[in-house]
Design a protein around this motif. Structure first.
Motif, PDB file in Angstrom:
ATOM      1  N   THR A 168       0.884  -1.301  -0.003  1.00 12.46           N
ATOM      2  CA  THR A 168      -0.031   0.107  -0.048  1.00 12.46           C
ATOM      3  C   THR A 168       0.826   1.236   0.041  1.00 12.46           C
ATOM      4  OG1 THR A 168      -1.689   1.194   1.052  1.00 12.46           O
ATOM      5  CG2 THR A 168      -0.023  -0.022   2.571  1.00 12.46           C
ATOM      6  N   PRO A 169       0.505   2.195  -0.865  1.00  7.98           N
ATOM      7  CA  PRO A 169       1.178   3.615  -0.695  1.00  7.98           C
ATOM      8  C   PRO A 169       0.742   4.462   0.470  1.00  7.98           C
ATOM      9  CG  PRO A 169      -0.647   3.648  -2.199  1.00  7.98           C
ATOM     10  CD  PRO A 169      -0.605   2.147  -1.934  1.00  7.98           C
ATOM     11  N   LEU A 170       0.066   3.822   1.436  1.00  8.77           N
ATOM     12  CA  LEU A 170      -0.253   4.709   2.575  1.00  8.77           C
ATOM     13  C   LEU A 170       0.267   4.247   3.903  1.00  8.77           C
ATOM     14  CD1 LEU A 170      -4.308   5.627   3.440  1.00  8.77           C
ATOM     15  CD2 LEU A 170      -2.768   4.439   5.058  1.00  8.77           C
ATOM     16  N   ALA A 171       0.558   5.108   4.804  1.00 11.11           N
ATOM     17  CA  ALA A 171       1.014   5.037   6.126  1.00 11.11           C
ATOM     18  C   ALA A 171       0.041   5.712   7.122  1.00 11.11           C
ATOM     19  CB  ALA A 171       2.541   5.480   6.194  1.00 11.11           C
ATOM     20  N   TRP A 172      -0.118   5.258   8.236  1.00  7.21           N
ATOM     21  CA  TRP A 172      -1.041   5.927   9.215  1.00  7.21           C
ATOM     22  C   TRP A 172       0.063   6.806  10.233  1.00  7.21           C
ATOM     23  CZ3 TRP A 172      -6.010   6.153   8.486  1.00  7.21           C
ATOM     24  CH2 TRP A 172      -6.507   5.224   7.288  1.00  7.21           C
ATOM     25  N   SER A 173      -0.354   8.184  10.327  1.00 12.57           N
ATOM     26  CA  SER A 173       0.479   8.880  11.314  1.00 12.57           C
ATOM     27  C   SER A 173      -0.077   8.488  12.751  1.00 12.57           C
ATOM     28  CB  SER A 173       0.118  10.392  11.117  1.00 12.57           C
ATOM     29  OG  SER A 173      -1.159  10.599  11.135  1.00 12.57           O
ATOM     30  N   GLU A 174       0.536   9.041  13.858  1.00  9.81           N
ATOM     31  CA  GLU A 174       0.330   8.578  15.189  1.00  9.81           C
ATOM     32  C   GLU A 174      -1.127   8.934  15.321  1.00  9.81           C
ATOM     33  OE1 GLU A 174       3.299  10.059  17.695  1.00  9.81           O
ATOM     34  OE2 GLU A 174       4.576   8.640  17.047  1.00  9.81           O
ATOM     35  N   VAL A 233     -17.873  14.831 -14.211  1.00  8.88           N
ATOM     36  CA  VAL A 233     -16.958  15.227 -13.263  1.00  8.88           C
ATOM     37  C   VAL A 233     -15.571  14.588 -13.417  1.00  8.88           C
ATOM     38  CG1 VAL A 233     -16.149  15.648 -10.800  1.00  8.88           C
ATOM     39  CG2 VAL A 233     -18.453  16.345 -11.600  1.00  8.88           C
ATOM     40  N   GLY A 234     -14.633  15.397 -13.631  1.00  5.24           N
ATOM     41  CA  GLY A 234     -13.146  14.476 -13.701  1.00  5.24           C
ATOM     42  C   GLY A 234     -12.516  14.771 -12.380  1.00  5.24           C
ATOM     43  N   GLU A 235     -11.582  14.110 -12.197  1.00  7.81           N
ATOM     44  CA  GLU A 235     -10.683  14.074 -10.965  1.00  7.81           C
ATOM     45  C   GLU A 235      -9.361  13.774 -11.330  1.00  7.81           C
ATOM     46  OE1 GLU A 235     -11.233  13.135  -6.258  1.00  7.81           O
ATOM     47  OE2 GLU A 235     -11.282  11.461  -7.444  1.00  7.81           O
ATOM     48  N   LEU A 236      -8.342  14.344 -10.677  1.00 13.24           N
ATOM     49  CA  LEU A 236      -6.959  13.932 -10.608  1.00 13.24           C
ATOM     50  C   LEU A 236      -6.697  13.525  -9.137  1.00 13.24           C
ATOM     51  CD1 LEU A 236      -5.161  16.133 -13.214  1.00 13.24           C
ATOM     52  CD2 LEU A 236      -6.422  14.179 -13.494  1.00 13.24           C
ATOM     53  N   GLY A 237      -6.502  12.346  -8.814  1.00 16.84           N
ATOM     54  CA  GLY A 237      -6.065  11.932  -7.494  1.00 16.84           C
ATOM     55  C   GLY A 237      -7.399  11.282  -6.581  1.00 16.84           C
ATOM     56  N   PHE A 238      -7.644  10.245  -7.087  1.00 13.50           N
ATOM     57  CA  PHE A 238      -8.771   9.382  -6.366  1.00 13.50           C
ATOM     58  C   PHE A 238      -8.628   9.148  -4.898  1.00 13.50           C
ATOM     59  CE2 PHE A 238     -10.839   5.110  -5.604  1.00 13.50           C
ATOM     60  CZ  PHE A 238     -12.149   5.783  -5.538  1.00 13.50           C
ATOM     61  N   GLY A 239      -7.385   8.831  -4.785  1.00  8.19           N
ATOM     62  CA  GLY A 239      -6.963   8.696  -3.142  1.00  8.19           C
ATOM     63  C   GLY A 239      -7.959   7.627  -2.363  1.00  8.19           C
ATOM     64  N   THR A 282     -12.029   9.448 -12.741  1.00  9.56           N
ATOM     65  CA  THR A 282     -10.949   9.873 -11.700  1.00  9.56           C
ATOM     66  C   THR A 282      -9.813   9.042 -12.098  1.00  9.56           C
ATOM     67  OG1 THR A 282     -10.368  10.183  -9.512  1.00  9.56           O
ATOM     68  CG2 THR A 282     -11.815   8.258 -10.022  1.00  9.56           C
ATOM     69  N   VAL A 283      -8.466   9.467 -11.743  1.00  6.23           N
ATOM     70  CA  VAL A 283      -7.063   8.878 -12.074  1.00  6.23           C
ATOM     71  C   VAL A 283      -6.469   8.581 -10.654  1.00  6.23           C
ATOM     72  CG1 VAL A 283      -5.041   8.911 -13.244  1.00  6.23           C
ATOM     73  CG2 VAL A 283      -7.240  10.010 -14.413  1.00  6.23           C
ATOM     74  N   GLU A 284      -5.770   7.508 -10.690  1.00  3.39           N
ATOM     75  CA  GLU A 284      -4.901   7.321  -9.484  1.00  3.39           C
ATOM     76  C   GLU A 284      -3.756   6.421  -9.939  1.00  3.39           C
ATOM     77  OE1 GLU A 284      -3.007   7.358  -6.290  1.00  3.39           O
ATOM     78  OE2 GLU A 284      -4.906   8.417  -5.974  1.00  3.39           O
ATOM     79  N   ALA A 285      -2.574   6.885  -9.330  1.00  2.00           N
ATOM     80  CA  ALA A 285      -1.453   6.281 -10.002  1.00  2.00           C
ATOM     81  C   ALA A 285      -1.084   5.235  -9.078  1.00  2.00           C
ATOM     82  CB  ALA A 285      -0.213   7.288 -10.193  1.00  2.00           C
ATOM     83  N   HIS A 286      -1.365   5.333  -7.743  1.00  6.72           N
ATOM     84  CA  HIS A 286      -0.966   4.338  -6.747  1.00  6.72           C
ATOM     85  C   HIS A 286      -2.326   4.205  -5.934  1.00  6.72           C
ATOM     86  CE1 HIS A 286       2.979   6.016  -7.747  1.00  6.72           C
ATOM     87  NE2 HIS A 286       2.670   7.089  -7.559  1.00  6.72           N
ATOM     88  N   PRO A 287      -3.047   3.057  -6.286  1.00  8.96           N
ATOM     89  CA  PRO A 287      -4.254   2.990  -5.783  1.00  8.96           C
ATOM     90  C   PRO A 287      -4.054   2.267  -4.393  1.00  8.96           C
ATOM     91  CG  PRO A 287      -3.676   1.269  -7.514  1.00  8.96           C
ATOM     92  CD  PRO A 287      -2.673   2.356  -7.639  1.00  8.96           C
ATOM     93  N   LEU A 288      -5.124   2.658  -3.529  1.00 10.42           N
ATOM     94  CA  LEU A 288      -4.942   1.891  -2.087  1.00 10.42           C
ATOM     95  C   LEU A 288      -5.685   0.690  -2.256  1.00 10.42           C
ATOM     96  CD1 LEU A 288      -5.985   5.345  -0.062  1.00 10.42           C
ATOM     97  CD2 LEU A 288      -3.795   4.402  -0.594  1.00 10.42           C
ATOM     98  N   GLN A 289      -5.553  -0.023  -0.947  1.00 11.62           N
ATOM     99  CA  GLN A 289      -6.277  -1.326  -0.641  1.00 11.62           C
ATOM    100  C   GLN A 289      -7.766  -0.713  -0.252  1.00 11.62           C
ATOM    101  OE1 GLN A 289      -5.186  -4.409  -0.911  1.00 11.62           O
ATOM    102  NE2 GLN A 289      -3.016  -3.803  -1.629  1.00 11.62           N
TER     103      GLN A 289
END
Length: 605
Positions: free
Chosen positions: A8-14, A59-65, A91-98
């Motif tokens: 996953t490209p995501l991390a969780w902060s404290e 509607v178009g979106e860059l960055g689905f996140g 919408t576009v996402e280069a690094h899709p999340l789980q």
């Protein structure tokens, strides 16, 4: 760190905030991401006022996140949807999340819980290219493209009415905010389109202005003092009258076209000379697998995307699914390398393709078999259930010719009687499509399948021929005889099918050798380049020449993979016919364009 964390490209902060590992930036405001989405993007694009009175809004979106902006948009649409309105989100996402990460990130907003559950339950995968999700009760269609923004925008051929520019901050993710990307945003916009973003960085302001937008600052959200809105000149398109649509053919192509047109808010008249599923789509079961092309170029991309979409649509008809999973046996010496290259590619979901050793293949089949490629998502379906669901009403009538009538089209029978007068015709009549539309180099391939009752059918397997389970038996075959259009059942062809079966599954062939065989012969339709024809009819198809009325389309030439290709390509044709965003990237649309043969002939001459 677990394997899932590595993927996953995501991390969780404290404090529980989702952050990007790649860009070291937050996915949304720590103060209130939903409020930020509403202020920056919904209010910034003038919603809901911008869609009042509109039957289609894009509607178009860059960055689905995490999907937060999309959920905020869908919630607003649900509360203010215009009559007969359809919302299309691209919408576009280069690094899709789980999905699990998105679910966790969105859980802080209980007011979105129902929508968030629906979105994350069908969360798009990680394979490169477009992934389509539908919410028919809301009139929402969502296309999520996995890939880089510039590449995705260059391939998309739609026109958005509003843009959410939500990449990570320009200092962290400069590639998203390049002039090239912003120029493509403008090029993929309708007149009067509005773009909104949280950033007021100079390069963004200058890039939008250079692309033709009038840029303005607005009060920011939270600790950000300002945000941007940008508008293109021009006025939004005027509402159009509802279109009348007719579909000629009620096999999988015609039924898929009916389903695709319905998903865009229009009911089509479906006509077929013999009735639903009378042609090549009428076998008791069908195998849904892609064509595997180690070149990984446009044809491979087309088959991978079509397969992904077909599986999603058939899974929505669970009563039609007989079995899941399929095996492709290695036949040629180079197949092992070919399978390995395909399995390593990003065209399929991680883990969807697995190379099996001969011992592993034998364990699944109970036979001495070669190395195989296991396709986790391959399906065996019952065509009649799919066709009945997608085309419940079919008028039995033979269309003899299609003629222009002003800006419309008339469908006539052999006696010259008018069967229908419509604005749009989609010809999905198999080999007969060439009789109705000139300039289609379609050819016939006769195929006879054989089947018989069997208590323990094997898993679906392809080996030159194929064997697939039925609910109470096994179907195998099929013959492949070019330019033969007879549909009589032949004992000789049953024998040929058994011989082909013996090459792949000899024990099964021995078991079936003395069993009585049922069967069916049908005519598949091919083209010179082995790719289908899906799109606007070639210009010479109109008696009035290139200046004739628009609205004539064709969907045919699937060869032996109609149930894999037809669902996606029907959505492409329906989108062209009804002027909606197509799910098919431009390069893939070009390789199936019906006019490609005329263009090639012109170049040669």
């Amino acid at each position: 760190m677990q394997d899932d964390d590595l993927q996953t490209p995501l991390a969780w902060s404290e404090d529980g905030q989702p952050r990007s590992r790649l860009y070291d930036d937050v996915y949304f405001s720590a103060e209130d991401g939903l409020a930020e989405a509403r202020a920056v993007f919904l209010e910034g694009c003038g919603l809901p006022d911008a869609w009042r009175g509109r039957e289609r809004f894009v509607v178009g979106e860059l960055g689905f996140g995490t999907g937060l902006n999309v959920l905020a948009l869908m919630a607003l649409w649900g509360a203010s949807r215009p009559p007969r309105g359809r919302l299309h989100i691209v919408t576009v996402e280069a690094h899709p999340l789980q999905a699990a990460d998105a679910r966790r990130a969105l859980s802080r907003w209980p007011e979105l819980a129902d929508l968030a559950a629906r979105l994350t339950d069908r969360w798009p995968g990680q394979a490169k290219g477009p992934h389509r999700l539908e919410f028919p009760d809301l009139g929402v269609m969502l296309d999520v493209t996995v890939g880089e923004a510039a590449e995705a925008l260059a391939a998309w051929r739609g026109a958005a009415d509003a843009w959410f520019l939500d990449g990570f901050a320009p200092a962290r993710n400069p590639a998203m905010w390049r002039d090239e990307v912003l120029a493509l945003v403008a090029a993929r916009s309708a007149p009067g389109a509005v773009a909104a973003t949280f950033t007021v960085a100079g390069q963004v302001r200058r890039g939008l202005a250079a692309a033709g937008f009038a840029v303005a600052r607005a009060p920011g959200f939270g600790r950000k003092r300002e945000r941007l809105t940008a508008r293109l000149p021009g006025a939004a398109p005027a509402p159009c009258s509802p279109l009348r649509v007719a579909i000629v053919g009620a096999g999988v192509a015609g039924a898929a076209a009916a389903q695709a047109v319905r998903a865009l808010g229009v009911e089509a008249l479906v006509l077929d000379a013999e009735g639903r599923g009378a042609g090549a789509s009428g076998n008791p079961v069908a195998l849904v697998t892609p064509r595997f092309d180690a070149g990984l170029a446009e044809p491979a991309q087309l088959f991978a995307q079509a397969f992904r979409r077909a599986v999603a649509l058939y899974e929505a008809q669970p009563q039609a699914v007989v079995a899941r999973g399929a095996l492709q046996f290695a036949i040629q010496p180079h197949d092992a390398d070919r399978f390995a290259k395909i399995a390593r590619s990003d065209l399929f979901e991680p883990g969807a393709l697995q190379i099996l050793t001969p011992a592993q293949t034998a364990e699944r089949t109970g036979e001495a078999t070669p190395l195989a490629l296991a396709l986790r998502d391959g399906l065996v379906i019952e065509p009649h259930r799919v066709l009945s669901a997608w085309a419940p009403d079919v008028r039995k009538a033979a269309v003899d010719r299609i003629e222009p009538e002003g800006a419309a089209w008339r469908l006539l029978d052999a006696a010259g009687s008018v069967l229908a007068e419509v604005d749009v015709v989609i010809v999905a009549a198999g080999l007969a499509s060439a009789d109705l539309i000139a300039g289609l180099p379609l050819s016939a391939v006769r195929g006879q399948a054989s089947w018989t009752p069997l208590d323990d059918p094997p898993p679906a397997a392809a080996f030159g021929g194929y064997a697939i389970p039925m609910r109470d038996g096994v179907l195998f075959g099929a013959t492949n005889d070019r330019d033969d259009v007879a549909r009589d059942l032949r004992a000789e062809d049953h024998r040929r099918n058994l011989e082909a079966l013996a090459q792949g599954l000899p024990r099964l062939a021995d078991r079936l050798a003395d069993k009585p065989l049922a069967g069916r012969a049908a005519i598949r339709v091919g083209t010179p380049d082995y790719l289908p024809v899906a799109g606007a009819a070639p210009p010479q198809a109109s008696p009035e020449g290139p200046g004739g009325p628009a609205g004539l389309f064709v969907l045919a030439g699937f060869g032996a993979r109609g149930f894999t290709l037809a669902p996606l390509l029907a959505e492409h044709v329906a989108a062209l016919a009804l002027e909606a965003p197509s799910p098919l990237p431009g390069p893939l649309a070009r390789i199936i364009d019906p006019a490609r043969f005329a263009r090639r002939a012109a170049r040669r001459s």
